[in-house]
Scaffold this motif. Sequence first.
Motif, short mmCIF file in Angstrom:
data_model
loop_
_atom_site.label_atom_id
_atom_site.label_comp_id
_atom_site.label_asym_id
_atom_site.label_seq_id
_atom_site.Cartn_x
_atom_site.Cartn_y
_atom_site.Cartn_z
N GLU A 217 0.84 -1.21 0.00
CA GLU A 217 0.00 0.00 0.00
C GLU A 217 0.87 1.25 0.00
OE1 GLU A 217 -3.24 0.60 2.68
OE2 GLU A 217 -3.78 -1.54 2.61
N LEU A 218 1.87 1.24 0.86
CA LEU A 218 2.76 2.39 0.93
C LEU A 218 3.45 2.62 -0.40
CD1 LEU A 218 4.38 1.96 4.45
CD2 LEU A 218 2.83 3.75 3.69
N LEU A 219 3.86 1.51 -1.02
CA LEU A 219 4.56 1.59 -2.30
C LEU A 219 3.66 2.21 -3.36
CD1 LEU A 219 7.41 0.75 -2.69
CD2 LEU A 219 6.63 -1.40 -3.69
N ASN A 220 2.37 1.84 -3.31
CA ASN A 220 1.42 2.37 -4.28
C ASN A 220 1.17 3.85 -4.11
OD1 ASN A 220 0.57 0.55 -6.28
ND2 ASN A 220 -0.57 -0.63 -4.78
N LYS A 221 1.31 4.31 -2.87
CA LYS A 221 1.04 5.72 -2.60
C LYS A 221 2.30 6.57 -2.72
CE LYS A 221 -2.85 4.78 0.44
NZ LYS A 221 -3.24 4.56 1.84
N LEU A 222 3.42 5.91 -2.89
CA LEU A 222 4.69 6.62 -2.98
C LEU A 222 4.76 7.39 -4.29
CD1 LEU A 222 8.17 4.92 -2.43
CD2 LEU A 222 7.72 7.26 -3.10
N ILE A 223 4.68 8.68 -4.19
CA ILE A 223 4.78 9.53 -5.37
C ILE A 223 5.79 10.62 -5.10
CG2 ILE A 223 3.58 11.17 -6.81
CD1 ILE A 223 1.08 9.56 -6.48
N VAL A 224 6.79 10.72 -5.96
CA VAL A 224 7.90 11.64 -5.70
C VAL A 224 8.16 12.54 -6.89
CG1 VAL A 224 9.04 10.12 -4.06
CG2 VAL A 224 9.50 9.89 -6.49
N GLY A 225 8.88 13.61 -6.63
CA GLY A 225 9.26 14.54 -7.68
C GLY A 225 10.50 14.07 -8.40
N ILE A 226 10.83 14.79 -9.46
CA ILE A 226 11.92 14.35 -10.33
C ILE A 226 13.28 14.39 -9.63
CG2 ILE A 226 12.36 16.65 -11.29
CD1 ILE A 226 12.82 15.27 -13.99
N GLY A 227 13.45 15.35 -8.71
CA GLY A 227 14.71 15.46 -7.99
C GLY A 227 14.97 14.27 -7.12
#
Length: 111
Positions: free
Chosen positions: A15-25
């Motif tokens: 679940e955490l992996l699915n919600k992991l959203i990060v910026g390009i940096g």
Amino acid sequence: MDENQQNLHHLLDFELLNKLIVGIGEVSDITGIPTRKIRYWEEKGAIESEKSGEGSTRRYNYLNVKKMLLIQEMLDEGFTLDAAIKKVEKRMETLNEAFRKLANTMTEHRE
DNA sequence: GTTCTCACA
DNA sequence: TGTGAGAA
């Protein structure tokens, strides 16, 4: 920790992996791929970032990150970018389909 | 920090 | 297949 607890733990990880959203940096820091190259790949159709509604900054989920790492490996092995894109695309397609089927059988057999 | 574009290797 | 630089 018994087996049920471990299963629960892994589901929470997913679940955490699915919600992991990060910026390009952050992606660049994690993968070691320069931001400039990530934008270049995106321009070539290698990946599709979700552009966050308001601002115009790119957002990447873990599948994007995974894809980038796979593409980088292919390039290191001498593939062209276009070839790497197609190959990785197909790999992830079959992988996702298999896991989708697996998830279906799991829900069917539940309760 | 992010975006884009143009030039350059 | 990328990078550098400049500007917003």
